[in-house]
Write a protein that holds these residues in place. Structure first.
Motif, PDB file in Angstrom:
ATOM      1  N   GLY A   1       0.814  -1.207   0.000  1.00  0.00           N
ATOM      2  CA  GLY A   1       0.000   0.000   0.000  1.00  0.00           C
ATOM      3  C   GLY A   1       0.848   1.258   0.000  1.00  0.00           C
ATOM      4  O   GLY A   1       0.900   2.001  -0.988  1.00  0.00           O
ATOM      5  N   THR A   2       1.569   1.484   1.097  1.00  0.00           N
ATOM      6  CA  THR A   2       2.396   2.691   1.227  1.00  0.00           C
ATOM      7  C   THR A   2       3.510   2.735   0.184  1.00  0.00           C
ATOM      8  O   THR A   2       3.768   3.783  -0.421  1.00  0.00           O
ATOM      9  CB  THR A   2       3.003   2.770   2.637  1.00  0.00           C
ATOM     10  OG1 THR A   2       1.952   2.631   3.598  1.00  0.00           O
ATOM     11  CG2 THR A   2       3.720   4.078   2.865  1.00  0.00           C
ATOM     12  N   GLY A   3       4.163   1.596  -0.027  1.00  0.00           N
ATOM     13  CA  GLY A   3       5.247   1.545  -1.021  1.00  0.00           C
ATOM     14  C   GLY A   3       4.760   1.903  -2.411  1.00  0.00           C
ATOM     15  O   GLY A   3       5.404   2.661  -3.141  1.00  0.00           O
ATOM     16  N   ALA A   4       3.578   1.367  -2.767  1.00  0.00           N
ATOM     17  CA  ALA A   4       2.996   1.670  -4.079  1.00  0.00           C
ATOM     18  C   ALA A   4       2.684   3.158  -4.189  1.00  0.00           C
ATOM     19  O   ALA A   4       2.938   3.794  -5.223  1.00  0.00           O
ATOM     20  CB  ALA A   4       1.730   0.841  -4.288  1.00  0.00           C
ATOM     21  N   ALA A   5       2.136   3.745  -3.105  1.00  0.00           N
ATOM     22  CA  ALA A   5       1.813   5.175  -3.106  1.00  0.00           C
ATOM     23  C   ALA A   5       3.084   6.014  -3.269  1.00  0.00           C
ATOM     24  O   ALA A   5       3.105   6.992  -4.033  1.00  0.00           O
ATOM     25  CB  ALA A   5       1.099   5.546  -1.807  1.00  0.00           C
TER      26      ALA A   5
ATOM     27  N   GLU B   1      -3.501  -0.430  -5.361  1.00  0.00           N
ATOM     28  CA  GLU B   1      -4.168  -0.016  -6.605  1.00  0.00           C
ATOM     29  C   GLU B   1      -4.801   1.359  -6.441  1.00  0.00           C
ATOM     30  O   GLU B   1      -4.653   2.241  -7.295  1.00  0.00           O
ATOM     31  CB  GLU B   1      -5.268  -1.006  -6.987  1.00  0.00           C
ATOM     32  CG  GLU B   1      -4.801  -2.313  -7.543  1.00  0.00           C
ATOM     33  CD  GLU B   1      -5.941  -3.124  -8.149  1.00  0.00           C
ATOM     34  OE1 GLU B   1      -5.694  -4.259  -8.530  1.00  0.00           O
ATOM     35  OE2 GLU B   1      -7.094  -2.615  -8.237  1.00  0.00           O
ATOM     36  N   TRP B   2      -5.538   1.514  -5.348  1.00  0.00           N
ATOM     37  CA  TRP B   2      -6.244   2.773  -5.100  1.00  0.00           C
ATOM     38  C   TRP B   2      -5.252   3.925  -5.017  1.00  0.00           C
ATOM     39  O   TRP B   2      -5.458   4.991  -5.616  1.00  0.00           O
ATOM     40  CB  TRP B   2      -7.059   2.664  -3.805  1.00  0.00           C
ATOM     41  CG  TRP B   2      -7.819   3.912  -3.505  1.00  0.00           C
ATOM     42  CD1 TRP B   2      -9.059   4.257  -3.957  1.00  0.00           C
ATOM     43  CD2 TRP B   2      -7.363   5.018  -2.716  1.00  0.00           C
ATOM     44  NE1 TRP B   2      -9.405   5.507  -3.499  1.00  0.00           N
ATOM     45  CE2 TRP B   2      -8.382   5.996  -2.729  1.00  0.00           C
ATOM     46  CE3 TRP B   2      -6.188   5.270  -1.992  1.00  0.00           C
ATOM     47  CZ2 TRP B   2      -8.266   7.215  -2.054  1.00  0.00           C
ATOM     48  CZ3 TRP B   2      -6.069   6.491  -1.317  1.00  0.00           C
ATOM     49  CH2 TRP B   2      -7.102   7.436  -1.353  1.00  0.00           C
TER      50      TRP B   2
ATOM     51  N   VAL C   1      -2.203   4.169  -6.237  1.00  0.00           N
ATOM     52  CA  VAL C   1      -1.575   4.432  -7.542  1.00  0.00           C
ATOM     53  C   VAL C   1      -2.513   5.227  -8.438  1.00  0.00           C
ATOM     54  O   VAL C   1      -2.115   6.217  -9.057  1.00  0.00           O
ATOM     55  CB  VAL C   1      -1.156   3.098  -8.204  1.00  0.00           C
ATOM     56  CG1 VAL C   1      -0.840   3.294  -9.686  1.00  0.00           C
ATOM     57  CG2 VAL C   1       0.045   2.505  -7.476  1.00  0.00           C
ATOM     58  N   ARG C   2      -3.777   4.813  -8.485  1.00  0.00           N
ATOM     59  CA  ARG C   2      -4.745   5.508  -9.345  1.00  0.00           C
ATOM     60  C   ARG C   2      -5.013   6.922  -8.826  1.00  0.00           C
ATOM     61  O   ARG C   2      -5.236   7.843  -9.603  1.00  0.00           O
ATOM     62  CB  ARG C   2      -6.058   4.706  -9.417  1.00  0.00           C
ATOM     63  CG  ARG C   2      -5.905   3.310  -9.988  1.00  0.00           C
ATOM     64  CD  ARG C   2      -5.670   3.295 -11.490  1.00  0.00           C
ATOM     65  NE  ARG C   2      -6.830   3.758 -12.212  1.00  0.00           N
ATOM     66  CZ  ARG C   2      -6.805   4.740 -13.098  1.00  0.00           C
ATOM     67  NH1 ARG C   2      -5.681   5.356 -13.390  1.00  0.00           N
ATOM     68  NH2 ARG C   2      -7.902   5.110 -13.720  1.00  0.00           N
ATOM     69  N   ALA C   3      -4.984   7.095  -7.485  1.00  0.00           N
ATOM     70  CA  ALA C   3      -5.225   8.413  -6.896  1.00  0.00           C
ATOM     71  C   ALA C   3      -4.070   9.370  -7.193  1.00  0.00           C
ATOM     72  O   ALA C   3      -4.277  10.569  -7.393  1.00  0.00           O
ATOM     73  CB  ALA C   3      -5.429   8.282  -5.386  1.00  0.00           C
ATOM     74  N   GLU C   4      -2.858   8.838  -7.229  1.00  0.00           N
ATOM     75  CA  GLU C   4      -1.667   9.668  -7.433  1.00  0.00           C
ATOM     76  C   GLU C   4      -1.434  10.017  -8.894  1.00  0.00           C
ATOM     77  O   GLU C   4      -0.850  11.047  -9.200  1.00  0.00           O
ATOM     78  CB  GLU C   4      -0.412   8.969  -6.884  1.00  0.00           C
ATOM     79  CG  GLU C   4      -0.355   8.856  -5.371  1.00  0.00           C
ATOM     80  CD  GLU C   4      -0.207  10.203  -4.669  1.00  0.00           C
ATOM     81  OE1 GLU C   4       0.195  11.185  -5.318  1.00  0.00           O
ATOM     82  OE2 GLU C   4      -0.510  10.254  -3.466  1.00  0.00           O
ATOM     83  N   SER C   5      -1.851   9.128  -9.798  1.00  0.00           N
ATOM     84  CA  SER C   5      -1.522   9.343 -11.207  1.00  0.00           C
ATOM     85  C   SER C   5      -2.549   8.722 -12.142  1.00  0.00           C
ATOM     86  O   SER C   5      -2.686   7.499 -12.199  1.00  0.00           O
ATOM     87  CB  SER C   5      -0.144   8.748 -11.516  1.00  0.00           C
ATOM     88  OG  SER C   5       0.100   8.775 -12.899  1.00  0.00           O
ATOM     89  N   ALA C   6      -3.256   9.565 -12.877  1.00  0.00           N
ATOM     90  CA  ALA C   6      -4.239   9.084 -13.858  1.00  0.00           C
ATOM     91  C   ALA C   6      -3.543   8.380 -15.021  1.00  0.00           C
ATOM     92  O   ALA C   6      -4.158   7.601 -15.755  1.00  0.00           O
ATOM     93  CB  ALA C   6      -5.070  10.249 -14.375  1.00  0.00           C
ATOM     94  N   ASP C   7      -2.250   8.652 -15.180  1.00  0.00           N
ATOM     95  CA  ASP C   7      -1.479   8.099 -16.295  1.00  0.00           C
ATOM     96  C   ASP C   7      -0.922   6.704 -15.981  1.00  0.00           C
ATOM     97  O   ASP C   7      -0.489   5.977 -16.875  1.00  0.00           O
ATOM     98  CB  ASP C   7      -0.317   9.061 -16.595  1.00  0.00           C
ATOM     99  CG  ASP C   7       0.495   8.625 -17.808  1.00  0.00           C
ATOM    100  OD1 ASP C   7      -0.108   8.406 -18.866  1.00  0.00           O
ATOM    101  OD2 ASP C   7       1.724   8.494 -17.680  1.00  0.00           O
TER     102      ASP C   7
END
Length: 288
Positions: free
Chosen positions: A85-89, A139-140, A142-148
Motif C-alpha cells: 500500500g504505502t510503497g505503491a503510493a 491499486e487505489w 496508484v490511481r489516486a496519485e496518477s491518472a497516467d
C-alpha cells in the motif's frame, strides 16, 4: 512472444530480484531499453525520500516489489500494507513528480473469487484476505496519485527465476507415487516472461492510464495445470483431484480467478495466448 519495439527509454524496475522482476529486466533490455533493476537490499519502497531519489531521471517505473507471502500477510498485515500500500503510493507519487510512467503490478486477490465469468477490469474489488486488502489499497493509491499510471493485474504466476507451482509439482512428481491437487480453484497460469512482454508492449503502445489484466487466456484448475506440468516433467505420476477443504490455510484462496481482457482489446494490445500453449513454450525453461 512479440515484443513491441519503441524508442529507447530509461526504465527502472523495483523488485528486480523476484521471479517477475528478473524477466522484466531481461525483456525490457532485450527490446533495447536501458534498464536499472533495484532489489529490496538496494532500496526500501516504504521510504518516500528514497523512492523519490530512485526514480529521478527515468522514463518508465515498473513496480514488481510486493509482499507476496499470502498466508504470512494474515498475521503481518501492517508489514504487508507498508510494502503493498504505502510503497505503491510512494512510487506513484515519485513517478508523477519525475514525469515518469508508472506500471504497477497487482493481483486477482483484489476480487472475492465468487465469480463465474471472467472479472472485468472495472468490476468492484472485494478482497477476502489481508494480502488482497493490501494490494487493493496499493491499486487505489496508484490511481489516486496518477491518472497516467498503468495497473496490471495478474494471477497464478510461474517462471524460471523463483519458487513456483510448476517447479514444486515437478519435484514432487519425481519423489512420490501419486499427487493430490485441488480441483475447485480455477484460474489462468501465467508465465512471468509473457507478463513482462505484455508490460513492454503496453508501454510501447502508449495506452491510456488505467487497469489492465495481464494473465494468460483460457482457464484451468490447479489439478488440470498440475497434470500438464507432470506430463512436461516426464514423470508417469498420477494426479488425483481433491478440494480446498483438504488444506487448511490461513488465507482464503479465490475459487474463481479468471480475469477478462476487454481493456487490452479496447486499446488494440494483444492479450497473452492460451495458458496451455504458453505453458508448453515455457516448460523447458521453467523446469530446467
Amino acid at each position: 512472444m512479440t515484443s513491441g519495439h519503441s524508442t529507447t527509454q530509461r526504465w527502472v524496475v523495483f523488485g528486480a530480484a523476484g521471479m517477475l522482476g528478473q524477466d522484466m529486466v531481461a525483456i525490457a533490455e532485450a527490446v533495447g531499453h536501458h534498464v536499472t533493476g533495484l532489489r529490496r537490499s538496494d532500496l526500501d519502497v516504504t521510504d518516500a525520500a528514497m523512492a523519490r531519489a530512485a526514480v529521478e531521471g527515468y522514463d518508465v517505473v515498473v513496480n514488481c516489489a510486493a509482499w507476496t507471502a499470502v498466508d504470512d500477510a494474515e498475521t503481518h498485515e501492517a508489514q504487508a500494507f507498508a510494502i503493498n500500500g504505502t510503497g505503491a503510493a510512494n512510487l506513484a507519487r515519485a513517478a508523477a513528480a519525475a514525469g515518469a510512467r508508472l506500471v504497477h503490478v497487482s493481483t486477482d486477490y483484489v476480487f472475492d473469487g465468487d465469480g463465474t465469468e471472467p472479472y472485468l477490469e472495472a468490476a468492484p474489488v472485494s478482497p477476502r484476505s489481508a494480502y488482497g486488502r493490501t494490494k487493493a489499497a496499493g491499486e487505489w493509491a496508484v490511481r489516486a496519485e496518477s491518472a497516467d499510471a498503468l495497473v496490471v493485474r495478474t494471477a497464478w504466476l510461474y517462471g524460471a527465476g523463483g519458487r513456483c507451482f510448476p517447479k514444486t509439482i515437478a519435484r514432487a512428481a519425481g519423489e512420490r507415487d501419486r499427487l493430490s491437487v485441488v480441483d475447485d480453484q480455477t484460474g489462468q497460469p501465467t508465465w512471468t516472461a509473457d507478463l513482462a512482454d505484455l508490460i513492454v508492449r503496453l508501454v510501447a503502445a502508449r495506452v491510456p492510464g488505467g487497469i489492465y489484466h495481464g494473465t494468460s487466456s483460457g482457464q484451468v484448475t490447479w489439478c488440470g495445470f498440475a497434470r500438464q506440468v507432470v506430463a512436461a516433467s516426464g514423470h508417469p505420476t498420477p494426479v488425483d483431484a481433491t478440494t480446498s477443504a483438504a488444506y487448511q490455510l490461513p488465507a482464503p484462496r479465490p475459487a474463481y480467478s479468471v480475469l477478462g481482457h476487454d481493456q487490452l482489446h479496447e486499446v488494440g494490445v494483444e492479450p497473452i495466448g492460451d495458458w496451455a500453449e504458453r505453458w508448453n513454450a515455457a516448460a523447458p525453461t521453467v523446469l530446467a
